[in-house]
Design an enzyme around this catalytic site. Structure first.
Site, PDB file in Angstrom:
ATOM      1  N   GLU A  23       0.878  -1.170   0.000  1.00  0.00           N
ATOM      2  CA  GLU A  23       0.000   0.000   0.000  1.00  0.00           C
ATOM      3  C   GLU A  23       0.911   1.215   0.000  1.00  0.00           C
ATOM      4  OE1 GLU A  23      -2.441   2.748  -0.294  1.00  0.00           O
ATOM      5  OE2 GLU A  23      -3.380   0.763  -0.229  1.00  0.00           O
ATOM      6  N   ARG A  59      -4.644  11.431   3.208  1.00  0.00           N
ATOM      7  CA  ARG A  59      -3.377  10.694   3.300  1.00  0.00           C
ATOM      8  C   ARG A  59      -2.222  11.504   2.734  1.00  0.00           C
ATOM      9  NH1 ARG A  59      -4.911   5.324   0.378  1.00  0.00           N
ATOM     10  NH2 ARG A  59      -6.695   6.522  -0.330  1.00  0.00           N
ATOM     11  N   THR A 102      -5.273   3.006 -11.261  1.00  0.00           N
ATOM     12  CA  THR A 102      -5.023   3.070  -9.828  1.00  0.00           C
ATOM     13  C   THR A 102      -5.067   4.484  -9.289  1.00  0.00           C
ATOM     14  OG1 THR A 102      -3.400   2.575  -8.089  1.00  0.00           O
ATOM     15  CG2 THR A 102      -2.516   3.099 -10.257  1.00  0.00           C
ATOM     16  N   GLY A 103      -5.624   4.613  -8.104  1.00  0.00           N
ATOM     17  CA  GLY A 103      -5.534   5.875  -7.396  1.00  0.00           C
ATOM     18  C   GLY A 103      -4.174   6.070  -6.762  1.00  0.00           C
ATOM     19  N   LYS A 148     -13.067   5.128 -11.855  1.00  0.00           N
ATOM     20  CA  LYS A 148     -12.474   4.117 -12.716  1.00  0.00           C
ATOM     21  C   LYS A 148     -13.409   3.628 -13.815  1.00  0.00           C
ATOM     22  CE  LYS A 148      -8.997   2.509  -9.407  1.00  0.00           C
ATOM     23  NZ  LYS A 148      -8.353   1.338  -8.777  1.00  0.00           N
ATOM     24  N   ASP A 171     -10.232  -4.740  -5.722  1.00  0.00           N
ATOM     25  CA  ASP A 171     -10.562  -5.217  -4.378  1.00  0.00           C
ATOM     26  C   ASP A 171     -11.342  -4.229  -3.531  1.00  0.00           C
ATOM     27  OD1 ASP A 171      -8.102  -4.220  -2.059  1.00  0.00           O
ATOM     28  OD2 ASP A 171      -8.139  -3.565  -4.139  1.00  0.00           O
ATOM     29  N   ASN A 174     -13.131   1.939  -4.316  1.00  0.00           N
ATOM     30  CA  ASN A 174     -12.858   2.792  -5.474  1.00  0.00           C
ATOM     31  C   ASN A 174     -12.772   1.996  -6.770  1.00  0.00           C
ATOM     32  OD1 ASN A 174     -10.308   1.703  -4.605  1.00  0.00           O
ATOM     33  ND2 ASN A 174      -9.284   3.230  -5.870  1.00  0.00           N
TER      34      ASN A 174
END
Length: 221
Positions: A23, A59, A102-103, A148, A171, A174
Site C-alpha cells: 500500500e 493521506r 489506480t488511485g 475508474k 478489491d 474505489n
C-alpha cells in the site's frame, strides 16, 4: 461457471491490494511516522465508509515535507504480488490489452513493473507533486475525483472495443465503478462492500489466471 459474454480483449487491474499487496501511502507514511494513520484512512475508504477523494487527500496531506529521497525509497519498496508479473506477461503475449487503473502513484507502479521486467499497455494513476525536494502534501491526477468507470470507458474507446469486452480486477470501494461496468468483474480478495458486485472472487493470481482461461481471455496452456 463460464459467463456468456463477447470475447474480452482488455484486462484492467487495480494496483494496491490487487497486483501488489503493498500500500503505497502506508510505505510513504512509514518514512514520516504516520503509517498507522494512513492504514486507518485507507481501510475506511476501501470499505466505502468515506469517499475516496477525501481519503486520498487526507493521506497525501500527512506526507507534507517528506524529502524526495525518502519518497523515492518508499516507492522502491513497492513490489508485485506473487504471480502478477507472469500473468501480465501471458496476457501481453496473447495480444490482450493490459492496463493498470489506480488511485496510487505512477512512480511506485513504474518501480514495481521495472523490477520484474514487465510492462502494461496503459497506466492511469495519480502523482504526488513536489516543491523543491519535498512533497507538498497535495495530490494530482485523473483518479482523485475521476472514477475508474470513466477511465475504463476511455480505455475501451481508445482500443476500439465495447465495455462488455473488458475485464476489471480489483478489491476496494474505489474499484466498484469499473467492476460494475466491465464485461467481467473479478474481485481479488474483495472488501465486504465490493464482493456482491463481483462475478468471480479470487484469492491469488493463479486463480485469476484460471478464471481468465475459463472465460477464454487466455488460451489453455
Amino acid at each position: 461457471m463460464t459467463h456468456k459474454r463477447r470475447a474480452m480483449t482488455v484486462v484492467a487491474f487495480d494496483f494496491d491490494g490487487t497486483l501488489s499487496d503493498s500500500e503505497m501511502t502506508v510505505l510513504l507514511g512509514d518514512r514520516c511516522g504516520v503509517a498507522d494513520d494512513m492504514a486507518e484512512i485507507t481501510e475506511r475508504a476501501m470499505n466505502d465508509e468515506i469517499g475516496y477523494a477525501e481519503s486520498l487527500r487526507s493521506r497525501a496531506s500527512l506526507l507534507e515535507s517528506l524529502p524526495k529521497a525518502e519518497a523515492e525509497a518508499a516507492f522502491d519498496e513497492v513490489v508485485l504480488r506473487e504471480g502478477a508479473a507472469d500473468l501480465i506477461k501471458e496476457l501481453n503475449d496473447a495480444g490482450v490489452t493490459t492496463a493498470i487503473l489506480t488511485g496510487g502513484f505512477e512512480r511506485g507502479v513504474a518501480a514495481a513493473l521495472e523490477r520484474e521486467g514487465v510492462s502494461v499497455d496503459h497506466i492511469v494513476s495519480n502523482r504526488l507533486p513536489m516543491n523543491g525536494n519535498e512533497l507538498t502534501g497535495d495530490v494530482e491526477g485523473p483518479l482523485i475525483e475521476g472514477t475508474k468507470d470513466d477511465a475504463l470507458e476511455d480505455l475501451a474507446d481508445d482500443v476500439g472495443v465495447d465495455l462488455d469486452e473488458t475485464v476489471a480486477v480489483g478489491d476496494g470501494a474505489n474499484d466498484l465503478p469499473m467492476l460494475k461496468v466491465a464485461g467481467l468483474a473479478i474481485g481479488f480478495e474483495p472488501k465486504p462492500a465490493v464482493e456482491p458486485h463481483c462475478d468471480v472472487v479470487v484469492t491469488s493470481m493463479d486463480e485469476a489466471r484460471e478464471t481468465l482461461i475459463e472465460e477464454t481471455v487466455l488460451a489453455e496452456p
